[in-house]
Design an enzyme around this catalytic site. Structure first.
Site, PDB file in Angstrom:
ATOM      1  N   GLY B  14      44.374  37.570  44.530  1.00 38.75           N
ATOM      2  CA  GLY B  14      43.126  36.912  44.885  1.00 38.75           C
ATOM      3  C   GLY B  14      42.059  37.987  44.805  1.00 38.75           C
ATOM      4  CB  CYS B  15      39.747  39.024  43.176  1.00 40.12           C
ATOM      5  SG  CYS B  15      41.297  39.577  42.508  1.00 40.12           S
ATOM      6  CB  ALA B  16      35.534  39.874  46.261  1.00 38.74           C
ATOM      7  CG  HIS B 184      37.742  42.816  40.698  1.00 43.46           C
ATOM      8  ND1 HIS B 184      38.984  43.268  41.083  1.00 43.46           N
ATOM      9  CD2 HIS B 184      37.860  41.478  40.519  1.00 43.46           C
ATOM     10  CE1 HIS B 184      39.819  42.232  41.145  1.00 43.46           C
ATOM     11  NE2 HIS B 184      39.174  41.141  40.797  1.00 43.46           N
ATOM     12  CG  ASN B 211      38.794  35.148  42.887  1.00 42.67           C
ATOM     13  OD1 ASN B 211      40.000  35.216  43.159  1.00 42.67           O
ATOM     14  ND2 ASN B 211      37.921  34.499  43.619  1.00 42.67           N
TER      15      ASN B 211
END
Lengths: 501, 369
Positions: B14-16, B184, B211
């Site tokens: 998952g990510c930003a 990121h 993401n």
């Protein structure tokens, strides 16, 4: 029959306390198993004629009938099975080649049953097909390698001919002759309603069915029965049949008894003559000859029809498919060794060819290794028994699947495997008018629509579970499959990991 | 240092994501983008952070800037031998870093400004971009312990294992000035802690942050590998980068057309278009059907002179765009934009599959910000 040492395989169990002697069973059985014995005042059975097709069981209003496996047995022997012994007796009595119908029923591994499908948990949401679009539309055909733009820089959206399907399930080739008029009508109408295609097989196309042309694949096989210009132009695609999974390496044989009336006219051969298609096409002795036939067919249809080349899954199938892909074919159909047939020599059906799962995986990978997978679409057939098999085939790399046995089952076939007798009590594999009339095309078409609609729903459910909302994202997505109980070589060929990896 | 992908396992993340783009080409330091991505600290788990910046090497703008991780001296010697054989190396140095307890176990990190050797280039019969991309793929898949993670002109990728704000401080990004910044923060489920696994993932001047977890991964991978790419890392970002390289550089699609391929409209949407548009969209979906990406993603793609933001077709990941004067902000969350620019003229959430492509104004001069 005693001198042939053959005893009935089935026992007709009649509950006389229920039987009213209505004789429905006698009326339904074209094999003549049931008869009313006036002296005894009751129905009696000749079990030697029974093929276990369940027609009488289904139609007995009193539920008085049961067909069971006869308990008569040979002395137990793990090497000499009852079938092996019986076949020897039959050949010793007849001197003939053994014939069988429908697909290979022997105990070979079914790889579909050793493959499991993935689903999303936490990191990636599954998608609910009841609430979100879930797409199964599929285009079969060659994709271009280069794009063209007009002077204004707009893409020129011109493509080689494509077969557009609403669901990636097609009805596989079954000729008019091997199956009945009503069976063909059911398939044609269902294909139209479903937005997919059925396939004429090598029996030509009955004039009545030209109107279903947009949903018809017309086949050109080695006997060229029923092939003429209108026929080629009538379909949405043309299939060159090189081989069939049930009988790779040999041609077809429709006995003269089935070449009657319209069947003879449609095939363009005299009534009562055996329709024997040669083992090879006599104008195709090599891959470059295939190319000539592909381009001849394209030329006669002005390049508007995709050409399918259907081959049986044999040992070197990957290299053969690669050659076919380079010979102008738009679509390759691969037929596995469990594929059905109206009649095939038993030894060939049971011993020649390889499983579709391995053949498909090998072909898809080879075409990718050579960078030509986009220049051809793949249809896999040869015993797709359920939506799960179909989806597994797509995950392995097929664009679409062919079904035929499943379609016949939907029409009422009970897999008694006696198609070659021509006395199909369900009105499918017969040309006897009174039997053909038993299959109502309205009901038949509806049952086929039901089946494929149900499968498509199930495919959507499984796709949604994986978080995939379009079938093309499932195609060749082998990471969504895991093997169970397979060895490393099998896993390697299938290109999947073992469950738990 | 174990590389991702080597044991054949895929690691979902998952990510930003966050980005700042100046349409006028105004160059700003890395401080703002660090504040923006730091705002979304909770969307990372300290197992990867990174940045891409465009317009940061004006003094070497005609040269390919290679940023390389080395596991040790031996891999550096091998890789440099390869680079000297294929390139004219105009400048080489360590990338300046700042020691910090938040960033541990760093590899050797080097930067080379290069151009292909003319003899090698003409021998290869390739254009310079293809030549460079093939060299990058060769080093990354062939030289153990060496990994070229940035290979564009006048741009650079900076990434590490750690929280993104710590990664930014580690690389001293306040000392660089660019007209476009992309950031990121990564939240992988598990990772061997390999620095190459952090985002952005870049090939030539195209850098992707992402993401999501795409469900079409293996279908896309097996398709793109037909065209000479090797997906060694088994990450979504890697395959998306190659797909964009293939569609845009090799097939000549625009970014908008590429978006119509990877986040294609639904057939029902296509059916509602007027005839020419219907044919165009059907054509793109059909011809490149193996490159349709399903499953959740929000991606930001940087390239020379522009940036694209794109969501999956169902918009299963958040992404917001904001505008103020000539600056465009993109982030997973609006808060990450407001923290650096509270006064926005326009804020919107692009619809699923709707590409937002921003380009430098044709007259943009690269001013100091």
């Amino acid at each position: 029959m005693a001198q042939e040492y053959l005893y009935p395989e089935f026992q007709v169990v009649r509950d006389l306390s229920r039987c009213t002697g209505c004789r429905a069973c006698a009326a339904q059985c074209a094999n003549g198993v049931h008869r009313y014995d006036a002296d005894r005042g009751q129905m009696v059975s000749d079990e030697t004629r029974c093929v276990n097709c369940h027609r009488c069981v289904a139609f007995c209003p009193e539920r008085a009938l049961k067909i069971v496996k006869d308990r008569q047995c040979f002395r137990e022997n793990d090497n000499w099975s009852g079938d092996a012994i019986r076949e020897i007796y039959r050949q010793a009595a007849s001197g003939g080649v053994l014939l069988s119908s429908m697909g290979n029923a022997k105990e070979y591994p079914v790889y579909w049953d050793r493959l499991l499908i993935n689903a999303s948990q936490v990191t990636n949401p599954s998608i609910d097909p009841l609430r979100e679009p879930m797409e199964t539309k599929t285009f079969l055909g060659k994709k271009p390698d280069t794009l063209r733009r007009d002077a204004a820089g707009r893409l020129v959206p011109e493509l080689p001919p494509q077969l557009e399907l609403d669901t990636p399930i097609l009805f596989s080739a079954m000729s008019y002759g091997s199956i009945s008029y009503n069976a063909h009508e059911s398939l044609a109408r269902a294909a139209q309603a479903l937005g997919t295609c059925y396939n004429t097989g090598e029996g030509g196309l009955h004039r009545d069915f030209y109107r279903y042309g947009a949903n018809t694949i017309v086949q050109v096989a080695s006997g060229r029965f029923g092939v003429h210009r209108d026929y080629l132009e009538a379909g949405a695609a043309i299939e060159i049949k090189i081989g069939q999974g049930a009988k790779p390496g040999i041609g077809g044989h429709l006995p003269g008894a089935k070449i009657v009336g319209d069947v003879s006219a449609t095939r363009m051969i005299p009534e009562g003559s055996d329709a024997i298609s040669p083992a090879p096409h006599h104008d195709i002795y090599s891959i470059e000859d295939l190319r000539q036939l592909v381009y001849s067919l394209k030329e006669v249809t002005r390049g508007e029809k995709p050409v399918i080349v259907k081959i049986a899954a044999v040992h070197n199938v990957a290299a053969i498919a690669s050659g076919v892909a380079r010979s102008g074919a738009d679509i390759i159909a691969i037929d596995g060794f469990r594929g059905g047939t109206g009649a095939a020599p038993t030894r060939i059906r049971d011993n020649v060819g390889i499983p579709i799962e391995l053949a498909l995986a090998a072909v898809d990978q080879r075409l990718r290794d050579e960078g030509i997978r986009s220049s051809v679409s793949l249809i896999a057939g040869g015993s797709i028994r359920s939506s799960a098999d179909a989806l597994k085939a797509i995950l392995l790399g097929a664009d679409a699947v062919y079904i035929a046995t499943a379609a016949l089952l939907a029409l009422g076939c009970h897999l008694c495997r006696s198609c070659h007798s021509g006395r199909c009590n369900w009105g499918i594999a017969t040309q006897r008018p009174e039997l053909v009339a038993r299959l109502d095309p309205d009901e038949g078409a509806q049952r086929l629509v039901n089946l494929v609609t149900a499968w498509t729903h199930e495919i959507k459910e499984m796709m949604g579970g994986m978080g995939i909302n379009s079938i093309e994202a499932a195609r060749g997505n082998r990471m969504m499959l895991r093997g169970v109980g397979l060895n490393e070589i099998e896993l390697g060929i299938l290109g999947v990991k073992h469950a738990g990896q | 240092m174990d590389r991702e992908g080597q044991n054949g396992f895929r690691i979902p993340s998952g990510c930003a994501v966050s980005a700042i783009f100046s349409k006028e080409g105004t160059r700003r330091s890395g401080e703002e983008i660090i504040r923006s991505i730091a705002m979304m600290h909770e969307r990372s788990n300290g197992l990867g952070g990174g940045f891409a910046a465009y317009g940061i090497y004006p003094e070497y703008k005609e040269l390919y800037a290679l940023h390389v991780f080395y596991e040790g001296k031996y891999s550096k010697e091998q890789c440099e031998a390869f680079l000297f054989e294929h390139f004219d190396v105009v400048n080489l140095s360590k990338i300046p870093t700042r020691k910090s307890p938040a960033i541990q176990d760093e590899p050797l990190i080097w930067r080379y400004f290069v151009e292909p050797l003319h003899t090698k280039l003409s021998e290869s019969q390739l254009d310079p971009d293809t030549f460079v991309s093939r060299c990058v793929i060769r080093v990354n898949s062939g030289i153990d312990g060496a990994y070229i993670f940035s290979s564009g002109k006048d741009m650079g990728v900076f990434k590490a294992v750690g929280f993104p704000e710590d990664v930014g401080a580690f690389y001293r990004l306040e000392e660089y000035k660019g007209y476009c910044w992309i950031a990121h923060g990564r939240y992988p489920t598990n990772t061997p802690g390999w620095w190459g696994g952090a985002h952005p993932f870049a090939l030539l001047d195209r850098a992707v942050v992402h993401n999501g977890e795409i469900s079409s991964y293996d279908a896309n991978r097996r398709n793109i590998e037909m065209y000479g790419y090797r997906c060694n890392l088994l990450t979504d970002t890697e395959v998306i980068t190659y797909i964009l390289d293939f569609l845009v550089r090799r097939r000549g699609l625009s970014y908008e057309e590429a978006a119509n391929v990877i986040a294609a409209p639904f057939w029902s949407t296509i059916a509602a278009q007027e005839e020419a548009e219907k044919r165009r969209l059907t054509y793109l979906r059909n011809v490149f059907s193996g490159l349709l990406i399903t499953g959740p993603f929000s991606i930001i793609v940087g390239f020379t002179g522009g940036i694209m933001a794109l969501n999956d077709r169902l918009k299963l990941r958040s992404m917001v765009v904001g505008e103020k004067d000539e600056t465009v902000y993109i982030a997973s969350e609006e808060a990450a934009i407001r923290v650096i620019q509270p006064e926005l003229e326009r804020v919107w959430a692009p619809r699923g599959g709707e590409p937002v492509v921003i380009r430098l104004h044709p007259t943009a001069g690269e001013k100091e910000g």
